[in-house]
Enzyme design. Structure first.
Site, PDB file in Angstrom:
ATOM      1  N   ASP A  38      41.680 -35.607  -9.193  1.00 47.81           N
ATOM      2  CA  ASP A  38      41.439 -36.765 -10.041  1.00 47.81           C
ATOM      3  C   ASP A  38      42.398 -36.761 -11.232  1.00 47.81           C
ATOM      4  O   ASP A  38      42.856 -35.698 -11.665  1.00 47.81           O
ATOM      5  CB  ASP A  38      40.009 -36.756 -10.567  1.00 47.81           C
ATOM      6  CG  ASP A  38      38.986 -36.879  -9.453  1.00 47.81           C
ATOM      7  OD1 ASP A  38      39.282 -37.576  -8.463  1.00 47.81           O
ATOM      8  OD2 ASP A  38      37.901 -36.260  -9.576  1.00 47.81           O
ATOM      9  N   SER A  85      26.952 -25.356   4.385  1.00 49.43           N
ATOM     10  CA  SER A  85      27.784 -24.764   3.347  1.00 49.43           C
ATOM     11  C   SER A  85      27.434 -25.380   2.003  1.00 49.43           C
ATOM     12  O   SER A  85      26.875 -26.481   1.924  1.00 49.43           O
ATOM     13  CB  SER A  85      29.265 -24.968   3.678  1.00 49.43           C
ATOM     14  OG  SER A  85      29.546 -26.331   3.975  1.00 49.43           O
ATOM     15  N   PHE A 137      28.198 -40.716 -10.254  1.00 48.19           N
ATOM     16  CA  PHE A 137      29.083 -40.279  -9.181  1.00 48.19           C
ATOM     17  C   PHE A 137      29.552 -41.466  -8.353  1.00 48.19           C
ATOM     18  O   PHE A 137      30.726 -41.547  -7.972  1.00 48.19           O
ATOM     19  CB  PHE A 137      28.367 -39.266  -8.278  1.00 48.19           C
ATOM     20  CG  PHE A 137      28.552 -37.837  -8.699  1.00 48.19           C
ATOM     21  CD1 PHE A 137      29.588 -37.077  -8.180  1.00 48.19           C
ATOM     22  CD2 PHE A 137      27.692 -37.241  -9.599  1.00 48.19           C
ATOM     23  CE1 PHE A 137      29.767 -35.761  -8.560  1.00 48.19           C
ATOM     24  CE2 PHE A 137      27.864 -35.927  -9.997  1.00 48.19           C
ATOM     25  CZ  PHE A 137      28.910 -35.183  -9.476  1.00 48.19           C
ATOM     26  N   ARG A 184      44.379 -33.878  -3.674  1.00 49.15           N
ATOM     27  CA  ARG A 184      45.278 -34.499  -4.655  1.00 49.15           C
ATOM     28  C   ARG A 184      44.744 -34.254  -6.051  1.00 49.15           C
ATOM     29  O   ARG A 184      45.469 -33.885  -6.957  1.00 49.15           O
ATOM     30  CB  ARG A 184      45.417 -35.995  -4.390  1.00 49.15           C
ATOM     31  CG  ARG A 184      46.522 -36.660  -5.215  1.00 49.15           C
ATOM     32  CD  ARG A 184      46.313 -38.144  -5.364  1.00 49.15           C
ATOM     33  NE  ARG A 184      45.163 -38.459  -6.213  1.00 49.15           N
ATOM     34  CZ  ARG A 184      44.816 -39.688  -6.557  1.00 49.15           C
ATOM     35  NH1 ARG A 184      45.496 -40.726  -6.089  1.00 49.15           N
ATOM     36  NH2 ARG A 184      43.771 -39.894  -7.345  1.00 49.15           N
ATOM     37  N   HIS A 209      27.767 -30.139   4.165  1.00 50.33           N
ATOM     38  CA  HIS A 209      28.278 -29.453   2.975  1.00 50.33           C
ATOM     39  C   HIS A 209      27.488 -29.986   1.780  1.00 50.33           C
ATOM     40  O   HIS A 209      27.559 -31.185   1.468  1.00 50.33           O
ATOM     41  CB  HIS A 209      29.771 -29.724   2.809  1.00 50.33           C
ATOM     42  CG  HIS A 209      30.443 -28.861   1.776  1.00 50.33           C
ATOM     43  ND1 HIS A 209      30.487 -27.492   1.870  1.00 50.33           N
ATOM     44  CD2 HIS A 209      31.109 -29.190   0.637  1.00 50.33           C
ATOM     45  CE1 HIS A 209      31.151 -26.997   0.839  1.00 50.33           C
ATOM     46  NE2 HIS A 209      31.528 -28.003   0.065  1.00 50.33           N
ATOM     47  N   GLU A 229      28.654 -26.153  -2.198  1.00 52.94           N
ATOM     48  CA  GLU A 229      29.720 -26.305  -3.189  1.00 52.94           C
ATOM     49  C   GLU A 229      29.197 -25.952  -4.573  1.00 52.94           C
ATOM     50  O   GLU A 229      28.133 -26.411  -4.980  1.00 52.94           O
ATOM     51  CB  GLU A 229      30.242 -27.738  -3.186  1.00 52.94           C
ATOM     52  CG  GLU A 229      31.328 -27.988  -4.246  1.00 52.94           C
ATOM     53  CD  GLU A 229      31.769 -29.434  -4.299  1.00 52.94           C
ATOM     54  OE1 GLU A 229      32.401 -29.873  -3.318  1.00 52.94           O
ATOM     55  OE2 GLU A 229      31.450 -30.129  -5.293  1.00 52.94           O
TER      56      GLU A 229
END
Length: 309
Positions: free
Chosen positions: A110, A16, A219, A108, A269, A18
């Site tokens: 950032d 998959s 990151f 949730r 992913h 993103e």
């Protein structure tokens, strides 16, 4: 189609992608070009991120809808707790449902730019398990959750990430997608700890092919991910050669994914950064090599060498 059903019915690991919502017409055109390039790779599903503070909410929904209607891809919308009351988020979920979307990744989120720590919006949610519970109780979505093989920056203790993942599943999450990591031992250890406390949903590892040194270190700093010493050394050795960094990044991610799949990961992913070359190269190699059909090796322990260095 629901992603839990896609995973359950797939005869081989799922792959998959993103994407993030484009902010300009030029970026949107580039995204559609990337989508057309990646569509022949036949991804199991794709996902679209959600900006800090809900800044890209409408674009997220529009892109997910476009992925389904224009490109024929099963798509999942990310949704965060940031910047909205419970009623606000119910409204967003209604929009997602009206767009014909069946899958939501409940996060949730950032803290908005300039803030160091997450603070719940007054009248909103304090955590992703709370958001997951609302979605499960009031909507007919397949809900996924995030997982953290390495400690989340806000983790309160050593078992916090495992306990939070369990709470998400108990609230209704049908699968988990990890935060990116660079040492496979962290993934194997995390999954083992989940299984020991009875969490049995699929845990899909997330990989971002390295294309720039600043990208990987940026990151890593943001999410608290470790950059193994060997990986850091090899990147430094290529710091003046951008093409060499990209080539090495594809090799590293391919071998990392191969080991994960050979040892039982249910899929991969890919964070694409809305570009296709690295993801295409890695996925093509994986499908030719088919590591999931090889005899698995014993999963590595934290600190072992588990990917090329």
């Amino acid at each position: 189609m629901r992603i839990d059903e896609i995973i359950e019915r797939s005869p081989e690991p799922t792959f998959s992608f993103e994407f993030f919502p484009p902010k300009t017409d030029e970026a949107e055109a580039r995204l559609h070009e990337t989508l057309e390039t990646l569509r022949p790779m036949d991804p199991s599903f794709v996902s679209v991120t959600y900006g800090a503070g809900g800044s890209s909410r409408d674009r997220t929904i529009n892109v997910v809808k476009s992925l389904r209607e224009q490109h024929g891809l099963e798509a999942m919308a990310h949704l965060t707790c940031v910047g909205g009351t419970k009623d606000d988020i119910r409204g967003v979920l209604g929009q997602i449902r009206e767009a014909g979307i069946h899958n939501v990744l409940a996060l949730r989120g950032d803290p908005p730019g300039g803030e160091e720590r997450f603070s719940p919006t007054p009248g909103g949610f304090a955590s992703s398990p709370e958001l997951t519970q609302l979605i499960t109780d009031e909507f007919d979505f397949c809900v996924g959750g995030a997982a953290y093989p390495e400690p989340h920056p806000d983790a309160r203790h050593a078992d916090d990430d495992v306990e939070t993942a369990k709470a998400k599943v108990e609230a209704g999450a049908k699968f988990l997608i990890t935060q990116l990591f660079y040492d496979n031992a962290d993934y194997f250890s995390f999954v083992r700890r989940l299984r020991e406390i009875g969490v049995d949903v699929p845990v899909i590892p997330e990989i971002m092919p390295i294309t720039q040194i600043s990208q990987v270190r940026g990151f890593a700093k943001k999410i608290g991910a470790r950059v193994p010493e060997g990986l850091s050394r090899e990147l430094d050795a290529r710091e003046d050669d951008p093409d060499a960094i990209k080539d090495f990044g594809v090799s590293y991610a391919t071998l990392q994914a191969s080991e994960l799949l050979a040892n039982g990961a249910p899929g991969i992913h890919f964070i694409t950064m809305n570009r296709s070359p690295a993801t295409r190269a890695i996925l093509s190699a994986l499908r030719l090599h088919r590591p999931w059909e090889k005899t698995p090796e014993a999963p590595a322990e934290p600190g072992d060498v588990v990917a090329p260095a």
